[in-house]
Motif scaffolding. Structure first.
Motif, short mmCIF file in Angstrom:
data_model
loop_
_atom_site.label_atom_id
_atom_site.label_comp_id
_atom_site.label_asym_id
_atom_site.label_seq_id
_atom_site.Cartn_x
_atom_site.Cartn_y
_atom_site.Cartn_z
N UNK A 287 6.23 3.08 0.52
CA UNK A 287 5.40 1.88 0.36
C UNK A 287 5.35 1.10 1.67
N UNK A 288 4.14 0.70 2.05
CA UNK A 288 3.96 -0.13 3.24
C UNK A 288 3.69 -1.56 2.82
N UNK A 289 4.30 -2.49 3.53
CA UNK A 289 4.10 -3.91 3.25
C UNK A 289 3.23 -4.48 4.36
N UNK A 290 2.05 -4.95 3.99
CA UNK A 290 1.06 -5.38 4.99
C UNK A 290 1.14 -6.85 5.33
N UNK B 4 9.57 4.13 -5.99
CA UNK B 4 9.55 3.68 -4.59
C UNK B 4 10.93 3.92 -3.97
N UNK B 5 10.96 4.79 -2.97
CA UNK B 5 12.24 5.13 -2.33
C UNK B 5 12.31 4.66 -0.88
N UNK B 6 11.15 4.38 -0.26
CA UNK B 6 11.15 3.93 1.14
C UNK B 6 10.15 2.79 1.30
N UNK B 7 10.50 1.83 2.15
CA UNK B 7 9.60 0.70 2.43
C UNK B 7 9.52 0.48 3.94
N UNK C 202 0.86 -1.19 0.00
CA UNK C 202 0.00 0.00 0.00
C UNK C 202 0.89 1.24 0.00
N UNK C 203 0.73 2.09 -1.01
CA UNK C 203 1.50 3.32 -1.10
C UNK C 203 0.86 4.42 -0.26
N UNK D 155 5.64 5.70 11.17
CA UNK D 155 6.95 6.13 10.66
C UNK D 155 6.87 6.43 9.15
N UNK D 156 6.12 5.59 8.44
CA UNK D 156 5.95 5.78 7.00
C UNK D 156 5.21 7.09 6.71
N UNK D 157 4.16 7.34 7.49
CA UNK D 157 3.39 8.59 7.31
C UNK D 157 4.27 9.80 7.63
N UNK D 158 5.06 9.71 8.69
CA UNK D 158 5.95 10.81 9.06
C UNK D 158 6.97 11.08 7.96
N UNK D 159 7.50 10.01 7.36
CA UNK D 159 8.48 10.14 6.28
C UNK D 159 7.87 10.89 5.09
#
Length: 335
Positions: A325-328, A300-303, A20-21, A311-315
């Protein structure tokens, strides 16, 4: 994490989410609780750029089966209205859309969705590419609305994720030259990576000066401008830059009211067009990705794993990188 696993209805599928991006709109709802008329009144699951694996299918679903890898189109019309009949279902006023209040998104382990808006991914298209079809679709829809064709000279304003997909799609559709503007040198470097022919770093120039620089690097005024920032000065620059008789497409969303040189556009017959999301783009995008005619992987630069969603949202909020990109699914090693 503690929500019950939903049961799919007759025309739905249950998915185990994979990739999920994070989008700017997710950040906006998280920070401000609203975008325009869409106001978050109750807790809402974010996420609308997504792919996953079918776990269970509803009784009426025939084109998908458990184990199928799919990309999810987040906008599903709730009724067959005039917009759906004319093929412009994205304009349907009652459309369901992931992570737009009051509709939940799919940044979660399990998610159910209308099966007709889940598209099977070929074996050579990764889950991450499947999730990137959503932003890519904005580029496909915008470039179609703009009329990009063989030999077009195109100006893309803004080099964030949406600006970049517009560069990729414009080049794919036959643009002879694409120039990109942005404040950030690193983002302009990324634009070069994905196919931009020229870049212009904007500092404190006037909109007329920016337009002049665009003309200078292109060697002519572009007949198409795709404005991806929503910033007033950038919209103004877009109008000044566009060749007489050309088209300006407004993709970026900023303040509701902006001041623009409308007479300049009117007397030069510059068409100003808006877009609202996309429609009928997933099959096109999948065909392009499967044929390797386009490459979205550099976006895609961050996973992050789902456990580190904050942390992903803050980035993303800090503007780091391009696409986070989040890996669920922690059990699946497939990108």
């Amino acid at each position: 994490e503690n929500r019950p696993i939903p049961e799919p209805g007759p025309d739905e599928v249950l998915l185990r989410m994979h990739s999920v991006g994070i989008c700017g709109s997710d950040i906006h709802y998280w920070q401000h609780g609203r975008i325009g008329d869409f106001v978050v009144k109750d807790p809402m699951v974010l996420g609308h750029e997504a792919s996953g694996t079918v776990v269970k299918v509803g009784s009426g679903v025939t084109h998908l089966k458990p184990g199928d890898r799919v990309a999810i189109e987040p906008g599903v019309p709730r009724e067959m209205d005039e917009f759906c009949k004319s093929g412009r279902y994205n304009l349907s006023p009652t459309i369901f859309f992931c992570a737009t209040p009051p509709d939940d998104g799919n940044l979660c382990r399990y998610y159910k969705h209308n099966a007709s808006y889940c598209y099977k991914l070929p074996d050579n298209v990764t889950f991450e590419e499947g999730a990137l079809i959503e932003p890519l679709s904005v580029g496909i829809h915008a470039c179609k609305r703009a009329g990009v064709t063989l030999g077009s000279k195109v100006f893309v304003s803004g080099s964030g994720p949406i600006g970049l997909v517009n560069v990729i799609v414009a080049k794919m559709m036959g643009a002879a030259a694409v120039v990109v503007t942005d404040l950030s040198a690193s983002r302009l470097q990324k634009a070069k990576e994905v196919g931009a022919d020229f870049t212009v770093q904007v500092k404190n120039e006037t909109p007329q000066d920016v337009a002049s620089k665009v003309k200078s690097v292109l060697g002519c005024m572009p007949e198409i401008t795709v404005e991806c920032t929503g910033v007033q000065a950038c919209i103004q620059a877009g109008i000044y830059a566009t060749r007489s008789g050309g088209t300006l497409v407004l993709v970026g969303l900023g303040p509701e009211m902006v001041t623009v040189p409308i007479v300049n556009a009117a007397v030069r017959e510059v068409d100003i067009r808006g877009i609202f999301r996309y429609c009928n783009t997933w099959p096109v995008a999948i065909a392009l990705l499967a044929s390797k005619r386009i490459n979205v992987k550099p976006l895609v630069t961050h996973r992050f794993p789902l456990e580190k969603a904050l942390e992903a949202l803050e980035t993303t909020k800090r503007g780091e990188g391009v696409k986070v990109m989040l890996k669920c699914d922690p059990t699946d090693q497939n990108p």
